[in-house]
Design a protein around this motif. Structure first.
Motif, PDB file in Angstrom:
ATOM      1  N   ILE A 184       0.879  -1.134  -0.047  1.00  0.00           N
ATOM      2  CA  ILE A 184       0.131   0.060  -0.096  1.00  0.00           C
ATOM      3  C   ILE A 184       0.749   1.258  -0.170  1.00  0.00           C
ATOM      4  N   VAL A 185       0.637   2.206  -0.967  1.00  0.00           N
ATOM      5  CA  VAL A 185       1.251   3.546  -1.001  1.00  0.00           C
ATOM      6  C   VAL A 185       0.397   4.718  -0.986  1.00  0.00           C
TER       7      VAL A 185
ATOM      8  N   SER B 143      -4.829   2.739   8.280  1.00  0.00           N
ATOM      9  CA  SER B 143      -6.122   2.205   8.557  1.00  0.00           C
ATOM     10  C   SER B 143      -6.176   0.837   7.631  1.00  0.00           C
ATOM     11  N   LEU B 144      -5.611   0.911   6.368  1.00  0.00           N
ATOM     12  CA  LEU B 144      -5.602  -0.059   5.347  1.00  0.00           C
ATOM     13  C   LEU B 144      -5.131  -1.215   5.873  1.00  0.00           C
TER      14      LEU B 144
ATOM     15  N   THR C 249       2.325  -4.596   3.446  1.00  0.00           N
ATOM     16  CA  THR C 249       3.388  -3.653   3.873  1.00  0.00           C
ATOM     17  C   THR C 249       2.820  -2.350   3.367  1.00  0.00           C
ATOM     18  N   SER C 250       3.542  -1.097   3.707  1.00  0.00           N
ATOM     19  CA  SER C 250       2.841   0.097   3.253  1.00  0.00           C
ATOM     20  C   SER C 250       3.844   1.241   3.495  1.00  0.00           C
ATOM     21  N   TYR C 251       3.720   2.137   2.479  1.00  0.00           N
ATOM     22  CA  TYR C 251       4.866   3.335   2.551  1.00  0.00           C
ATOM     23  C   TYR C 251       3.955   4.435   2.474  1.00  0.00           C
TER      24      TYR C 251
ATOM     25  N   ILE D 243     -14.655  -1.314   2.436  1.00  0.00           N
ATOM     26  CA  ILE D 243     -13.382  -2.261   2.715  1.00  0.00           C
ATOM     27  C   ILE D 243     -13.821  -3.695   2.302  1.00  0.00           C
ATOM     28  N   ASP D 244     -15.160  -4.003   2.210  1.00  0.00           N
ATOM     29  CA  ASP D 244     -15.477  -5.398   1.478  1.00  0.00           C
ATOM     30  C   ASP D 244     -15.495  -5.308  -0.037  1.00  0.00           C
TER      31      ASP D 244
END
Length: 117
Positions: A5-6, A15-16, A27-29, A106-107
């Motif tokens: 996720i970026v 949140s995601l 993994t997020s940035y 989100i679903d």
């Protein structure tokens, strides 16, 4: 399934991560340049979710580079903007596979991600 996720807003990435981590390895940035470094280092993701409007480079520019580094990865752009000209071009050229308008369920996001498994 590994998800990257970026998004330049930490609250969005946090949140995601929280909402997806029970089903996926997330993994997020907050900076697309850092995410590209990870891809250049050989890390593999099945799906990349990227915000469209970010400083330095927008999500389409980021996903164009990500596609070169990891062509088999599925790419999704998230946007809160109504001008979709660039997004439609990215869809038709194959840079992205899905565009999701914010706010989103989100679903619905999970359903789209699970189509790639």
């Amino acid at each position: 399934m590994n998800i990257l996720i970026v998004d330049d807003e930490p609250l969005v990435t946090e949140s995601l991560e929280y909402l997806l981590e029970d089903e996926f390895v997330v993994t997020s940035y907050n900076h697309p340049e850092e995410a590209l470094t990870m891809l250049r280092d050989g890390h593999v993701f099945h799906v990349i979710l990227s915000d469209f409007k970010m400083p330095v480079m927008n999500g389409i520019e980021f996903l164009e580079e990500a596609k070169v580094l990891l062509p088999s990865c599925h790419r999704i752009i998230l946007t809160g903007y109504s001008d979709v000209t660039d997004i439609n071009l990215a869809l038709s050229s194959g840079v992205i596979e899905h565009a999701i308008k914010k706010p989103f369920s989100i679903d619905a996001l999970r359903t789209i991600i699970n189509k790639f498994s």
